[in-house]
Design an enzyme around this catalytic site. Structure first.
Site, PDB file in Angstrom:
ATOM      1  N   GLY A 163       0.753  -1.246   0.000  1.00 14.44           N
ATOM      2  CA  GLY A 163       0.000   0.000   0.000  1.00 14.44           C
ATOM      3  C   GLY A 163       0.784   1.296   0.000  1.00 14.44           C
ATOM      4  O   GLY A 163       0.231   2.356  -0.313  1.00 14.44           O
ATOM      5  N   CYS A 218      -9.451   5.375 -29.301  1.00 21.84           N
ATOM      6  CA  CYS A 218     -10.686   6.023 -29.741  1.00 21.84           C
ATOM      7  C   CYS A 218     -11.649   6.221 -28.589  1.00 21.84           C
ATOM      8  O   CYS A 218     -12.651   5.511 -28.473  1.00 21.84           O
ATOM      9  CB  CYS A 218     -11.317   5.213 -30.852  1.00 21.84           C
ATOM     10  SG  CYS A 218     -10.241   5.214 -32.275  1.00 21.84           S
ATOM     11  N   TYR A 248      -8.609   5.914 -12.727  1.00 24.56           N
ATOM     12  CA  TYR A 248      -8.539   6.465 -11.358  1.00 24.56           C
ATOM     13  C   TYR A 248      -8.269   7.976 -11.341  1.00 24.56           C
ATOM     14  O   TYR A 248      -7.867   8.506 -10.310  1.00 24.56           O
ATOM     15  CB  TYR A 248      -7.401   5.814 -10.554  1.00 24.56           C
ATOM     16  CG  TYR A 248      -7.280   4.321 -10.657  1.00 24.56           C
ATOM     17  CD1 TYR A 248      -8.272   3.479 -10.164  1.00 24.56           C
ATOM     18  CD2 TYR A 248      -6.148   3.744 -11.220  1.00 24.56           C
ATOM     19  CE1 TYR A 248      -8.138   2.106 -10.250  1.00 24.56           C
ATOM     20  CE2 TYR A 248      -6.005   2.373 -11.298  1.00 24.56           C
ATOM     21  CZ  TYR A 248      -7.014   1.562 -10.803  1.00 24.56           C
ATOM     22  OH  TYR A 248      -6.864   0.204 -10.893  1.00 24.56           O
TER      23      TYR A 248
HETATM   24  N1  LLP Z   1      -1.298  -7.123  -1.195  1.00 27.56           N
HETATM   25  C1  LLP Z   1      -2.586  -7.255  -1.574  1.00 27.56           C
HETATM   26  C2  LLP Z   1      -3.398  -8.298  -0.970  1.00 27.56           C
HETATM   27  C3  LLP Z   1      -3.114  -6.403  -2.546  1.00 27.56           C
HETATM   28  O1  LLP Z   1      -4.373  -6.530  -2.914  1.00 27.56           O
HETATM   29  C4  LLP Z   1      -2.284  -5.406  -3.120  1.00 27.56           C
HETATM   30  C5  LLP Z   1      -2.803  -4.500  -4.149  1.00 27.56           C
HETATM   31  C6  LLP Z   1      -0.953  -5.318  -2.705  1.00 27.56           C
HETATM   32  C7  LLP Z   1      -0.500  -6.187  -1.719  1.00 27.56           C
HETATM   33  C8  LLP Z   1       0.015  -4.313  -3.256  1.00 27.56           C
HETATM   34  O2  LLP Z   1      -0.372  -3.006  -2.997  1.00 27.56           O
HETATM   35  P1  LLP Z   1       0.623  -1.793  -3.391  1.00 27.56           P
HETATM   36  O3  LLP Z   1       1.848  -1.879  -2.497  1.00 27.56           O
HETATM   37  O4  LLP Z   1       0.962  -1.946  -4.823  1.00 27.56           O
HETATM   38  O5  LLP Z   1      -0.186  -0.585  -3.128  1.00 27.56           O
HETATM   39  N2  LLP Z   1      -4.510  -1.085  -9.982  1.00 27.56           N
HETATM   40  C9  LLP Z   1      -4.475  -0.130  -8.913  1.00 27.56           C
HETATM   41  C10 LLP Z   1      -3.878  -0.711  -7.667  1.00 27.56           C
HETATM   42  C11 LLP Z   1      -4.636  -1.922  -7.163  1.00 27.56           C
HETATM   43  C12 LLP Z   1      -3.963  -2.541  -5.976  1.00 27.56           C
HETATM   44  C13 LLP Z   1      -4.603  -3.842  -5.647  1.00 27.56           C
HETATM   45  N3  LLP Z   1      -4.008  -4.537  -4.572  1.00 27.56           N
HETATM   46  C14 LLP Z   1      -3.684   1.102  -9.371  1.00 27.56           C
HETATM   47  O6  LLP Z   1      -3.235   1.142 -10.513  1.00 27.56           O
HETATM   48  O7  LLP Z   1      -3.559   2.078  -8.614  1.00 27.56           O
END
Ligand code: LLP
Length: 442
Positions: free
Chosen positions: A252, A365, A338
């Site tokens: 996150g 497009c 987003y």
């Molecule tokens: N662990 C779990 C269980 C997750 O669902 C996620 C991300 C992470 C770790 C990694 O999170 P990060 O460190 O990358 O924030 N497509 C969206 C982001 C979706 C994240 C989903 N889960 C975007 O482009 O902002």
């Protein structure tokens, strides 16, 4: 800047003698001549520095397992690189499992997440020896136990729980709040544990897992998350005599997409997490659990840029100046999904100081295919190269073939060397899965 996720650009960025942007010792204009555009570029130095930021920041706690969230970027080369840097992997599909497996990752260091894993995916995970499966719901508990039983295995699991924490990020990437599609509600944990202890004897529960959201800038939410997880572990020990020794706090941590973004450093987050964990261990009187973290974006985003070639442009009378590039929402869906903001610079003509406010339009497009609204850039002409920063995470991994456009290539740069790690798709790749039924071939 205290850690790499706070940098807008890869660490090796500079302007070279030719007046061009250079990353990893490679001239971006020459890179484009060699590989074409759009082109994803990953800077190895930045990626390795992020890994060492994480390792340094979390070394204060003796039992830390860093699992890269493959959903941010999953290629064999980057998986191999991250594995060599000491990372395990959070995976969410057969495709991610297969990619890390083929990259030579030790499957014991892989954790399988997801809210609707299929029979085939769970079977593959068991066959390939995936180290942990984070079970998301009652249906999966029963399904996994059946699969484990028929394979004569005891499968090591975590329970994914919903801690009920709201963090301030885009609604679509919030996951830890109470009404979420992910995980067991806190009130359902006991029922799940009873089933595991009494009925699902082919499952061995090791700990609890949560993930509260993505692109998070707050730090206190991690402390709150730890408190909830440790409190639950202590409660389950008291109620069931269950000794759980793993907590997984998900990922996150945010990155700096534009000057306006001020993400906390990895060191700050690590201090908060570890201090709170140590406090909670004392407060709830539990044995120190192994700590798992799953960063995705903050590992790979800053290392990545995307290069595009400028094509048409138009000035709307009394309106915006649009400059179109040869990519857009299919290689980077984040602005249209987003409202994500990005920073960009021109990779050639870096000495050109004149500036204009322009809007960078994608080539797809759809009116919503705008990559960057109102950015100050030098006068852009057809053939100029635009470098968009912080595109390492969730760009290639969410790319599509919308408008039947080929996905870009990806190149790893380091010490003036460039290596292609994902080939550009060609037109035959695009039709390679199409079938015309015989009856139509008249
Ligand atoms: N662990 C779990 C269980 C997750 O669902 C996620 C991300 C992470 C770790 C990694 O999170 P990060 O460190 O990358 O924030 N497509 C969206 C982001 C979706 C994240 C989903 N889960 C975007 O482009 O902002």
């Amino acid at each position: 800047m205290d850690s790499t996720n706070q940098s807008l650009k890869p660490l090796t960025v500079k302007v070279n003698e030719a007046g061009n942007l250079e990353i990893g010792g490679c001239d971006m204009v020459k890179l484009v001549e060699k590989y074409g555009t759009p082109l994803y570029v990953i800077d190895e130095t930045t990626l390795k520095t992020v890994c060492s930021d994480y390792k340094k920041a979390f070394k204060m706690y003796p039992k830390v397992n860093m699992m890269f969230a493959s959903k941010a970027l999953c290629t064999m080369a980057t998986s191999k690189l991250l594995f060599d840097e000491g990372f395990g992997f959070d995976v969410v599909s057969a495709g991610e499992i297969y990619t890390v497996y083929k990259a030579g990752v030790d499957m014991a260091k892989v954790l399988f997440n997801g809210n609707n894993k299929s029979f085939d995916e769970l079977t593959l995970a068991i066959e390939l020896g995936v180290g942990r499966i984070s079970v998301d719901n009652f249906f999966e508990l029963s399904l996994l136990n059946e699969i484990a039983k028929s394979n004569n295995k005891v499968v090591d699991i975590l329970l994914r729980i919903t801690p009920g924490i709201e963090c301030h990020t885009h609604e679509y990437i919030q996951t830890g709040h109470l009404d979420s599609k992910f995980g067991f509600d806190l009130t359902q944990i006991d029922e799940a544990v009873e089933l595991i202890l009494n009925e699902y004897t082919n499952l061995k529960l090791h700990g609890l897992h949560a993930h509260i959201g993505s692109q998070i800038f707050e730090t206190s939410v991690y402390g709150d998350e730890i408190e909830i997880l440790v409190k639950e572990i202590a409660r389950l020990d008291e109620k069931f005599g269950l000794k759980l020794d793993e907590i997984n706090i998900g990922g996150g941590l945010g990155v700096k997409y534009t000057e306006a973004d001020c993400p906390p450093s990895v060191h700050t987050v690590a201090r908060i997490v570890i201090n709170r964990l140590n406090e909670c261990i004392k407060k709830y009187d539990i044995q120190p659990p192994a700590l798992f973290i799953e960063p995705g974006r903050s590992i790979i985003s800053t290392a990545g840029v995307t290069l595009y070639t400028v094509g048409s442009s138009k000035q709307v009378p009394k309106g915006k100046k649009y400059v179109a590039i040869d990519g857009g929402m299919a290689d980077n869906p984040r602005p249209s999904m987003y409202q994500a903001k990005y920073f960009a610079e021109i990779a050639n003509k870096k000495d050109n100081l004149s500036s204009n406010i322009v809007t960078i339009a994608g080539r797809f497009c759809e009116s919503g295919d705008i990559l960057i609204k109102d950015i100050k850039l030098p006068e852009l002409e057809e053939g100029d190269i635009l470098c968009v920063y912080n595109t390492g995470a969730y760009n290639y991994s969410m790319a599509s073939n919308y408008n039947r456009v080929q996905k870009p290539a990806m190149v790893l740069v380091n010490n003036s060397q460039s290596d292609m790690i994902v080939k550009r798709e060609d037109l035959d790749d695009l039709i390679s899965h199409d079938v015309i039924p015989d009856r139509l071939k008249k």
